[in-house]
Write a protein that holds these residues in place. Sequence first.
Motif, PDB file in Angstrom:
ATOM      1  N   ALA A 106       0.816  -1.213   0.000  1.00 26.48           N
ATOM      2  CA  ALA A 106       0.000   0.000   0.000  1.00 26.48           C
ATOM      3  C   ALA A 106       0.852   1.267   0.000  1.00 26.48           C
ATOM      4  O   ALA A 106       0.431   2.302  -0.512  1.00 26.48           O
ATOM      5  N   GLU A 107       2.042   1.190   0.565  1.00 23.15           N
ATOM      6  CA  GLU A 107       2.905   2.370   0.639  1.00 23.15           C
ATOM      7  C   GLU A 107       3.920   2.359  -0.498  1.00 23.15           C
ATOM      8  O   GLU A 107       4.406   1.303  -0.912  1.00 23.15           O
ATOM      9  N   GLN A 108       4.239   3.545  -0.974  1.00 18.87           N
ATOM     10  CA  GLN A 108       5.208   3.683  -2.065  1.00 18.87           C
ATOM     11  C   GLN A 108       6.576   3.172  -1.640  1.00 18.87           C
ATOM     12  O   GLN A 108       7.022   3.391  -0.514  1.00 18.87           O
ATOM     13  N   ASP A 124      10.473   3.466  -2.104  1.00 22.30           N
ATOM     14  CA  ASP A 124      11.499   4.372  -2.617  1.00 22.30           C
ATOM     15  C   ASP A 124      12.520   3.612  -3.455  1.00 22.30           C
ATOM     16  O   ASP A 124      12.630   2.382  -3.381  1.00 22.30           O
ATOM     17  N   LEU A 146      -2.254   3.271  -6.777  1.00 19.90           N
ATOM     18  CA  LEU A 146      -1.103   2.435  -6.452  1.00 19.90           C
ATOM     19  C   LEU A 146      -0.271   2.185  -7.706  1.00 19.90           C
ATOM     20  O   LEU A 146      -0.191   1.058  -8.199  1.00 19.90           O
ATOM     21  N   ARG A 206       5.206  -4.860  -6.416  1.00 19.60           N
ATOM     22  CA  ARG A 206       5.228  -3.426  -6.663  1.00 19.60           C
ATOM     23  C   ARG A 206       6.651  -2.991  -6.967  1.00 19.60           C
ATOM     24  O   ARG A 206       7.588  -3.338  -6.237  1.00 19.60           O
TER      25      ARG A 206
END
Length: 478
Positions: free
Chosen positions: A207-209, A211, A435, A453
């Motif tokens: 869910a979180e980007q 880096d 997303l 991802r």
Amino acid sequence: MLGNSSAGASQVQRPTAPVPAQAVRFTTPVVETPGIFILTGWLWRFLRLLVLLPVQFPVSVATVAVSVTVYVLTGWLGLAALWTITDIALLVWWRRWPHSFKARVALRALATWRRFWIYRRHWQPVLVVSGLAESYLERQYLPQIRGVTCSAWADRVRVKLVAGTAPAEFEQRVSELAHGFGAPSCRVEVRGPRDLVLEFPRRDMLAEQIDALPVPDDPQDVDLGALPVGRCEDGQPWNLRLHGTHVLTVGVTGAGKGSVLWSTIRAMVPAIDAGAAQVWAIDPKRMELSYGRNLFARYADAADEAVSLLEDAVGAMQERAERYAGRKRVHVPNTRDPFVVVVLDEVAFLTAYHPEREIRRRAENAIATLTSQGRSVGFCVLAALQDPRKEVLNLRNLFPDKIALRLDEASQVDMVLGDGARDRGGNAHLIDPDLPGVAFVKLEGSPAPVRVRAAFVTDADIDHMAESYAASRAEDSV
């Protein structure tokens, strides 16, 4: 008398309405089960529970047995002292060795609770409503839960199938199972005959980007067969294989194709710097790849230049194949014969959308030659595409590895990942637009698509890579 006779005659002659035929009804005789058989069944279940309980839950049974024994021997005071010591020991364990405590205590306790409160409690209604319960001679048969284990991110429910059923029935109902047990998704893993595992994530690890991943310092640390480009749904690194294959990335605008391309290039930078790998880039939009021109051995954006670059790649590949013929079968990247990656953004511009037919023909011929002959001699095509239909790119079957980012239609999932991918949970058409970089891929050894991802490489990251590479090449030239 005459009046009565005529009245009687009229009554006799009056027609009568036909009586409809009654349907024959068959009823099943109801036979009451003798009470002795019911009591015997209950007793058998109770004895079976007593025998299997220590095997299935040894820690819980041992805890209860020890507690009862201590209470009988010492009373409440001894039991309180025992539990106080146990709590202190668990607290020390948790603070001193948190990873061990989590694996051996916390996750096992969580698995026991979720087995009974989530899965056993809802097992029958979910399977019946989703059509996974079988009936024979008016008796219902359900797959059995053999065990539940928990990882940091998901529950794994091991299931014994009913005889005569196939895992494909579960694979076709992963959406119903996920919603039935309140999970974001469901994945089916076949372990053996009548033995499979249902994997239910408890939370979305993607869910979180993500880096941009760090660039390796040593070129020897770059594995062109497993380049780290992101993260899998289970928290493990997503490693993309380039050497010995070709990769097609498909996704709508804004799905994150640039994240896949730039994460791959970023993971190769030390090898590019050492001369063991090269990137030949084609960027028809002049936007995505133009930032990193210093990193590329060749770069083209105009259509005629792009086709010439592809044909030059074919020529270099054929020259290398001629040198290898009869001498070697496996390419090893080195400065003389570097691993060449042809990064082709918006491949449909050259194969379908360009107005000149000759340009389209030459581009298709070059791409087909590279993808059919380039793997064994160290040439790879990494292409990005928005529309996977045959009329847009009829060469997609020449790409062994495919990445499905967010797609427009459900039918496109099977076009990219193969027949049955959507039934196995590869719902790329349902990826949240918020997303970017989330995709479904097929990892080696697993027929079910895996959710991944790609890391997000910013413009600043690209500029830094290009400047560092340019400075390094300048120092080498001096």
